[in-house]
Design an enzyme around this catalytic site. Sequence first.
Site: not given
Length: 739
Positions: A475, A477, A632, A699
């Site tokens: 995606i 990443t 990221q 994240e």
Amino acid sequence: MKFDTPATTNPIDRMKVVGRAHPRIDGPLKTTGLAPYAYEYHREVKNAAYGYVVGSAIAKGRIRSMDLADARAAPGVLAIVTAADAGRLGKGKYNTAKLIGGPDVDHYHQAIAIVVAETFEQARAAAGLVRVDYVRAKGRFDLDEEIKTAPLHGGDSGEGSESPPEHRVGKFEQAFAAAPVKLDQRYTTPDHSHAMMEPFASIASWTGDELTVWTSNQMIDWGRTDLATTLGMPKEKITFLSPYVGGGFGGKLFLRTDAVLAALGARAAKRPVKLALQRPIIANNTTHRPATRQRIRIGAMRDGTITAIAHESGSGDLPGGGPETAVNQTELLYAGANRLTSLRLAVMDLPEGNAMRAPGEAPGMMALEIAMDEMAEQLGMDPVAFRVKNDTQVDPKDAKRRFSQRQLVRCLEEGAERFGWSKRNPKSAQVRDGRWMVGMGVASSFRNHINVPSGARVSLDRDGVVTVETDMTDIGTGSYTILAQTAGEMMGVAAMDVVVRLGSSAYPVSAGSGGQFGAPSSTAGVYAACVKLRELVAQRLGVEPADAVFEGGKVRAAGRTADLRQAAASGALVAEDRIEFGKLGKTYQISTFGAHFVEVGVDAYTGATRLRRMLAVCAAGRIINPTSARSQVIGAMTMGVGSALMEELAVDKRFGLFINHDLAGYEVPVHADIPHQEVVFLDEADEMANPLKAKGVGELGLCGVGAAVANAMYNATGVRLRDYPLTLDKHLDRLPAIV
């Protein structure tokens, strides 16, 4: 392969390919336009018609009637499908609301029809001719009102953030009352949109009773299974393809309207249909990160030892939905003998709330890490020192359960040293640079690690080419690259000599992309398949698998050396396996940690805030590819700046919609908003995580950023803001006087 004991020395530990900075192997395809996204399969799909979605103009109620006559008579129209024409439809496991409404309407811009025409312009024009007569019903659109009577309700993001309705350790109320230093504050975060670059898009094509869908989706098997459920057909008759995804952030974890309506439209038109959700309906038609209302109480001794900590959060969702699990990190991040966490869920009639990058921790850390700064100030302690003092190496809920790796203190202390934290003035509103009030802020970062079973197929052909096939998605990443690196390390070849094929339901089911579990789980699946392939190679070459060393395209064992390709001279070798996980994740608390440092300038005249520099220090297991991992993290840091300073879906409480539902009204950071960003990865290999000893970072880089910005703004101005986004109107009238 079952991973149920700590990882020991294995071929990955050589780190000749894994752990090295490597450019993305899909980069040239993407930068030259040769990587097709969901709407762009022109060669594969000939003579495609165009679909256009009609969204509901009300948020709650029912459709009394639809007049389609003018639309059907419009030039180029091939078909119009509504709920009345679609036949019996099911609802997927991961969908809260129906993906096509009618006669009942669940939320604003819920799809109620697709118009299919020869061209996009014809479909759009005809959609404007659809006449709908609604019966509007009273809806629940005000979270502040609905949360007053909302019941306790547990939640699970499905991405490592899970909390019961209420959880207690010790006696919080008594300990808080007895604490000599107390904090009791409330914080709010607004609804957020994923606002990914590529819209939700699909092309659907039927061949008899078999359906092929090219789409933009993070989880191939979830999407295929829910599409089959929705259409009432065997999933084996659906081919689901998503090799390139232009951003998802959790919004594309689940089946959405585009795939369902493209399939229905194609069946009705007897032609392949391509459909991209028009940007202005995405915010209300799809999912979003729900707003939260949070209360945090902390009690401490005068030396800074936390004795009581409570975090209570409330959010809203459609009937059948769940809460934003914003308290999860508070259960694990800091020590404290007496603890309380709780979640409340208000039933609302706004669009569906669901996963968005770091669900739970992202908004939870935005509140918790401001509270930690406020408490440090009350104690007269440095914010870094206060966090360090309350570190714990065991699960605060269960002292017998240790963290597998926990380097939060090192992240904070090394970050402070690198950032020049010692130069920070602990007294707010003291540092000026011309018209700019300058301040520094810090926040801890935390994101849980979870393991998800993941499968892969790896083959070796007679030319020595290693090919990886798995339904894992990329995606943006870097999945293609890290899977190539994993197979390259295991088979002793360069990453560029590995072919990686992703995003097809014809391949073994993987973990998929989400919850920062994608990288560690999918690479572990490839590792498992490569272990089997190594055994096949050794058997072909007549050597013991345990003795074989794969390196430089050769296999060495027992004093012999052979070319890897020699093993496939008599025919290709194919191995398939799936990594599954035992109880290590229950025995140990496996998490990722970090620290964010931010310096801001606030204009003394206008109140505008500008980022000056940012630093993230991360402890997240073995870093498979430092290049893509850094990308990221800086992307997550950028998203954190957006959450802090500008992002908000504004709710029209009269009509029940997000009113700024396009990229003109929903503001996100641009290049000019983002200063120098530095990322540091600590040396770490977590044997409890998986065979690669790796964890996710995508994240972790977001969690805590918003609070670090808020804390820096307070240090700059002396004005404490607790309601995101931290826009200038919220502090302009309270800024220090200009002398």
